[in-house]
Scaffold this active site. Structure first.
Site, PDB file in Angstrom:
ATOM      1  N   PHE A 160       0.760  -1.128   0.061  1.00 44.83           N
ATOM      2  CA  PHE A 160      -0.064   0.300   0.180  1.00 44.83           C
ATOM      3  C   PHE A 160       1.054   1.368   0.530  1.00 44.83           C
ATOM      4  O   PHE A 160       1.516   1.520   1.186  1.00 44.83           O
ATOM      5  CB  PHE A 160      -0.447   0.184   0.839  1.00 44.83           C
ATOM      6  CG  PHE A 160      -2.366   1.653   1.268  1.00 44.83           C
ATOM      7  CD1 PHE A 160      -3.161   0.949   0.507  1.00 44.83           C
ATOM      8  CD2 PHE A 160      -1.536   2.406   2.163  1.00 44.83           C
ATOM      9  CE1 PHE A 160      -3.579   2.015   0.222  1.00 44.83           C
ATOM     10  CE2 PHE A 160      -2.350   3.806   1.595  1.00 44.83           C
ATOM     11  CZ  PHE A 160      -3.229   3.490   1.316  1.00 44.83           C
ATOM     12  N   ASP A 245       9.595   2.038   1.440  1.00 46.77           N
ATOM     13  CA  ASP A 245       8.770   3.694   1.567  1.00 46.77           C
ATOM     14  C   ASP A 245       8.108   2.914   3.164  1.00 46.77           C
ATOM     15  O   ASP A 245       7.887   1.652   3.656  1.00 46.77           O
ATOM     16  CB  ASP A 245       6.772   2.914   1.324  1.00 46.77           C
ATOM     17  CG  ASP A 245       6.279   3.445   1.696  1.00 46.77           C
ATOM     18  OD1 ASP A 245       5.985   4.062   2.762  1.00 46.77           O
ATOM     19  OD2 ASP A 245       4.831   2.959   0.978  1.00 46.77           O
ATOM     20  N   LYS A 274       3.538  10.036   8.098  1.00 50.16           N
ATOM     21  CA  LYS A 274       2.777   9.909   9.150  1.00 50.16           C
ATOM     22  C   LYS A 274       2.926  10.630  10.410  1.00 50.16           C
ATOM     23  O   LYS A 274       3.470  11.490  11.105  1.00 50.16           O
ATOM     24  CB  LYS A 274       2.825   8.231   8.840  1.00 50.16           C
ATOM     25  CG  LYS A 274       1.511   7.508   8.114  1.00 50.16           C
ATOM     26  CD  LYS A 274       1.508   5.938   8.978  1.00 50.16           C
ATOM     27  CE  LYS A 274      -0.064   5.838   7.787  1.00 50.16           C
ATOM     28  NZ  LYS A 274      -0.764   6.373   7.532  1.00 50.16           N
TER      29      LYS A 274
END
Length: 418
Positions: A160, A245, A274
């Site tokens: 994702f 990532d 995040k």
């Protein structure tokens, strides 16, 4: 967090803010707020589970006054918990000084945060491009790959990387891609953790391999030992970029500054977001070595990326993690959660690293477990049909971890009866 910190984090609202308080602090029930939500927002997220009105440390309170232990941290975002005094003071001070300047100009916080990220990534040749989110950071990496002159990108099934179109093309979840096809072309997906499949897919036209060190949204899937090292060897052999990532795994989430630090691998590109802002939107794409020069003047841009307030938040988060020894805390409390998990027919175990964990279930009842946990005062996430994700603030204490573990058998009992 000390008692003084907690006291300061709960200080009164400044008088200047009271003019707006009637808009957001109306004494309404949760259901009343949700009725207003349904009449004002798109149905993208469905009906929210609760309306939250304040937070302190690892706890939040809803509009009906119920307290919850936040074991999701805003989806791995609230690295310092809620209302952390250092973060709130840094944001307030910067906004009162200089809030936004556009990228025609630079600011001290932007430069200082870029320097700090370069230091933490461990590459003196690195350079940083700031964004507002992880998806935007991965879009930047996508464009960097295309600037190599090659067209093919290899990513992993189950991965994702975001929901903007480029990031969605990288994402290996057909269920969220299908409605928006055709995707940007040239992306090939291979099974995650399978080094042989990766080697077969990477050829002379491959611009980049894009991988998560741990797949978060796929259910906190940890690859076999040596997988990232194999990916580095494969990409080196073909002259291909290795993009990691670390949007979910970075900034201390696994007990290291970045998850790739555990492996000895040095990637060409790292994306982060995040937890970097502790709740303030910020992301970054870090190019290392030759990759740092792929996006020259005019090749990319952003209006808000690296703005002084977001950069000040990032600096505060990184400083607090280092000052308060939170990497060690993540390792200690994460180990406590993994080793002290109680026996129960629904429990198969825990997987993950640090404070990015998944409770493995023996039956596909994750939604019921998450609801039972919420009713019991714990926020968790049904990340897969048989997996519950935990991504709490990095300040989670042993006592709070034990509070959850002690309640877990009863939560699972309720879920089995549903």
């Amino acid at each position: 967090m000390t008692s003084h910190d907690l006291e300061m984090s709960g200080r009164a609202t400044p008088p200047q803010a009271t003019e707006l308080s009637a808009l957001t602090n109306a004494a309404l029930s949760g259901d009343a707020w949700l009725d207003r939500y349904a009449g004002a927002l798109m149905t993208t997220f469905g009906r929210p589970a609760r309306v939250l009105v304040r937070g302190e440390g690892c706890y939040v309170w809803d509009a009906d006054g119920k307290r919850y232990l936040d074991l999701l941290g805003g989806l791995a975002v609230n690295s310092l918990g809620h209302a952390h005094p250092l973060l709130t003071s840094a944001i307030t001070a910067q906004l009162a000084t200089l809030g936004h300047v556009s990228n025609f100009f630079a600011s001290g916080p932007q430069i200082a945060l870029a320097e700090r990220l370069i230091d933490l990534v461990g590459g003196s040749t690195a350079r940083v491009f700031f964004t507002n989110s992880g998806a935007e950071a991965n879009e930047t990496a996508f464009k960097m790959a295309r600037r190599t002159g090659r067209s093919k990108i290899v990513a992993a099934e189950g991965g994702f990387h975001g929901r903007t179109m480029g990031a969605l093309a990288l994402t290996g979840k057909p269920s969220i891609r299908a409605a928006f096809e055709p995707m940007p072309p040239g992306v090939v997906h291979v099974p995650y953790g399978d080094a042989a499949a990766l080697a077969d897919a990477v050829d002379a036209d491959t611009a980049a391999v894009v991988l998560e060190p741990i797949q978060g949204e796929a259910g906190v899937r940890v690859p076999p030992a040596g997988y990232l090292a194999a990916a580095r060897e494969i990409t080196d052999r073909r002259g291909t970029l290795l993009v990691l990532d670390e949007v979910q795994t970075g900034v201390g989430r696994t007990g290291e500054w970045f998850a790739f630090h555990r492996t000895g691998v040095v990637p060409d590109v790292v994306t982060v977001a995040k937890g970097l802002g502790g709740g303030i939107p910020i992301g970054a794409c870090v190019g290392i070595g030759p990759a740092a020069g792929l996006l020259g003047p005019g090749s990319h841009g952003t209006t808000f990326g690296g703005n002084p307030v977001a950069a000040a938040a990032g600096l505060a988060v990184l400083h607090a993690i280092e000052r308060d020894g939170l990497l060690a805390n993540v390792r200690q409390v994460g180990k406590r959660l993994r080793t002290d998990v109680p026996a129960h027919p629904l429990l198969a175990g825990l997987r993950g690293e640090g404070l990015l964990l998944a409770i493995e279930l023996t039956e596909p009842v994750a939604d019921k477990v998450a609801q039972a946990a919420l009713d019991a005062g714990f926020i968790v996430n049904a990340v897969a049909a048989a997996a519950i994700r935990l991504a709490p603030p990095l300040i989670l204490t042993d006592h709070q971890a034990q509070e959850f573990l002690g309640a877990l058998p009863g939560i699972l009992d309720v879920a089995r009866k549903e």
